[in-house]
Design an enzyme around this catalytic site. Structure first.
Site, short mmCIF file in Angstrom:
data_model
loop_
_atom_site.label_atom_id
_atom_site.label_comp_id
_atom_site.label_asym_id
_atom_site.label_seq_id
_atom_site.Cartn_x
_atom_site.Cartn_y
_atom_site.Cartn_z
N LYS A 35 -0.08 24.67 24.85
CA LYS A 35 -0.52 25.59 23.80
C LYS A 35 0.47 26.75 23.72
CE LYS A 35 -4.78 28.27 22.85
NZ LYS A 35 -6.17 28.46 23.33
N SER A 112 -9.51 27.26 20.16
CA SER A 112 -8.22 27.61 19.61
C SER A 112 -7.08 26.71 20.09
CB SER A 112 -7.89 29.07 19.97
OG SER A 112 -7.82 29.24 21.37
N SER A 136 -12.48 27.23 23.94
CA SER A 136 -11.28 26.74 23.26
C SER A 136 -10.66 25.47 23.82
CB SER A 136 -10.23 27.84 23.20
OG SER A 136 -10.67 28.86 22.34
#
Length: 433
Positions: A35, A112, A136
């Protein structure tokens, strides 16, 4: 700024590996993605927003979690798209494009850590790293039909990871395969090889499953049948979690509102728990990022902009009470689970929302989701989301939660249960069609 990479999962692609070792390493031959919240030496950490990327320099070190898996023998193939400033569980990003959910292309991938989940769900990598503050990793794992592990809070170093809200931030990971999930976990958590232990009890909170729009024969019954097969039905226990939490976490009274009582889709004590979690998250986000947001006045996507500015304006009242809620909840859940106990939960309250769903409609879904997600979030316990196949052509999942520090126990349990759960989920899916 659309990405032409596969499924829109990647921000940028590159190859990163440690110098080859003559011995076989635990993650040799595996590829992974990270990420865009993790520092990687020589790359700007973008945090999901072009203004952030523009106003920050390239990292000069690599986050320890990334180094650990590189040293474990895995090869990093790039950085993945994420929600802006990690402030959403949807996975939509107006600047970089929304990664395509490989299970349901007309639905959000979940955020996310959207790109990291999509990269694994589309089999572009063997595993990926994300972060889970409010949900997330768990949410995108559920929406993309893959395994997602949120470790015990502070079990994996968050150094070199941009903070969202430090009391809740965890480094989590995704995989298709429970063996890979465990191998990655052993490397990140620095675990010795531990033998599986039979759970002492598996607790099913009926009220939490009533929050979900998915029929119980596609979720809880799949788990029940799998547990009966492997361990015997005597370890299954049923509770009303909302009542237990209300009785054992008195500080939640500060967050109980008349509105909470009236909504049919709410469990009042868990809605209050969610309110406490979101307040403390806003406060910690503000402490970390208010200066940058107010100075740069960045361009944020709709929905996100309002939430981020709300956080920046958060007053300091009730912050101490949030810490009391955490302490009381940790004690209450530790007592409920005892040694080797497991709490089963719906990961999310229903199907992944459609792309570009009206924000007001989403708010009801988010409220229900955070009632479930806040249990591990506030307690700091570890949680894994396990896929259960498809229902009405959409992915279904269930979560297992274990007490703080029981990560090895939970990873072993997933590996033990996985094949039986998939078998039972397949039977349930065929019967419902």
């Amino acid at each position: 700024m659309a990405k032409n990479f596969e499924f829109g999962a990647f921000m940028e692609k590159f190859i990163l590996q440690q110098s080859s070792s003559p011995r076989q390493l635990p993650l040799s031959g595996l590829t992974f993605a990270v990420k865009d919240i993790f520092d990687v030496d020589g790359y700007v950490t973008g945090f999901g927003n072009p203004d952030w990327k523009r106003t920050h320099s390239a990292a000069i070190t690599t986050a320890p979690a990334v180094l650990d898996v590189l040293e474990g023998g895995a090869t990093c193939v790039g950085k993945t798209v994420m929600d802006e400033m990690a402030y959403s569980i949807n996975g939509e990003n107006i600047h970089y494009g929304t990664p395509t959910n490989p299970c349901a292309p007309d639905r959000v991938p979940g955020g996310s850590s959207s790109g990291s989940a999509v990269a694994v769900g589309a089999r572009l990598v063997n595993f990926s790293l994300g972060t889970d503050t409010g949900g997330s990793v768990r949410v995108p794992a559920s929406y993309c039909g893959i395994l997602g592990f949120r470790p015990s809070h502070d079990a994996v170093s968050t150094s070199g990871v941009i903070p969202m809200a430090q009391s809740f931030d965890t480094v989590g990971w995704f995989a298709q395969d429970p063996v890979v999930l465990k191998q990655v976990g052993c490397v990140l958590l620095h675990l010795p090889n531990v033998n599986p232990v039979t759970p002492s009890q598996i607790i099913i909170p009926e009220d939490c499953f009533s929050l979900s729009s998915i029929p119980s024969d596609r979720t809880i019954q799949v788990l029940v049948k799998s547990v009966e097969k492997l361990f015997g039905g005597q370890i299954l226990k049923h509770v009303v979690l909302g009542d237990y939490v209300k009785a054992k976490v008195p500080s939640l009274q500060n967050f109980m509102t008349k509105g909470n009582e009236e909504h049919a889709y709410n469990i009042p004590s868990l809605a209050a728990l969610s309110s406490a979690m979101r307040l403390l998250q806003r406060y910690e986000f503000k402490n970390s990022h208010a200066e940058w947001v107010t100075t740069v006045n960045p361009n944020f996507g709709p929905g996100l902009s309002e939430r981020i500015w709300d956080a920046i304006r958060t007053p300091e009242q009730n912050i101490d009470v949030c810490h009391s809620v955490r302490t009381e909840l940790q004690a209450a859940l530790t007592s409920l689970l005892e040694d080797q106990g497991i709490l089963a939960l719906p990961t999310v309250p229903g199907d992944p929302p459609k792309l570009q769903t009206n924000p007001a409609t989403l708010e009801v879904f988010r409220a229900r989701a955070f009632s479930l997600l806040s249990i591990a979030g506030v307690s700091g316990f570890c949680q894994v989301s396990i896929p259960l196949g498809m229902h009405n052509n959409l992915p279904v999942s269930i979560s297992l939660l274990a007490k703080h520090g029981s990560d090895a126990f939970l990873l072993n349990l997933v590996e033990t249960l996985y094949d039986t759960i998939q078998e039972e989920a397949g039977i349930a899916e065929r019967m419902s069609n």
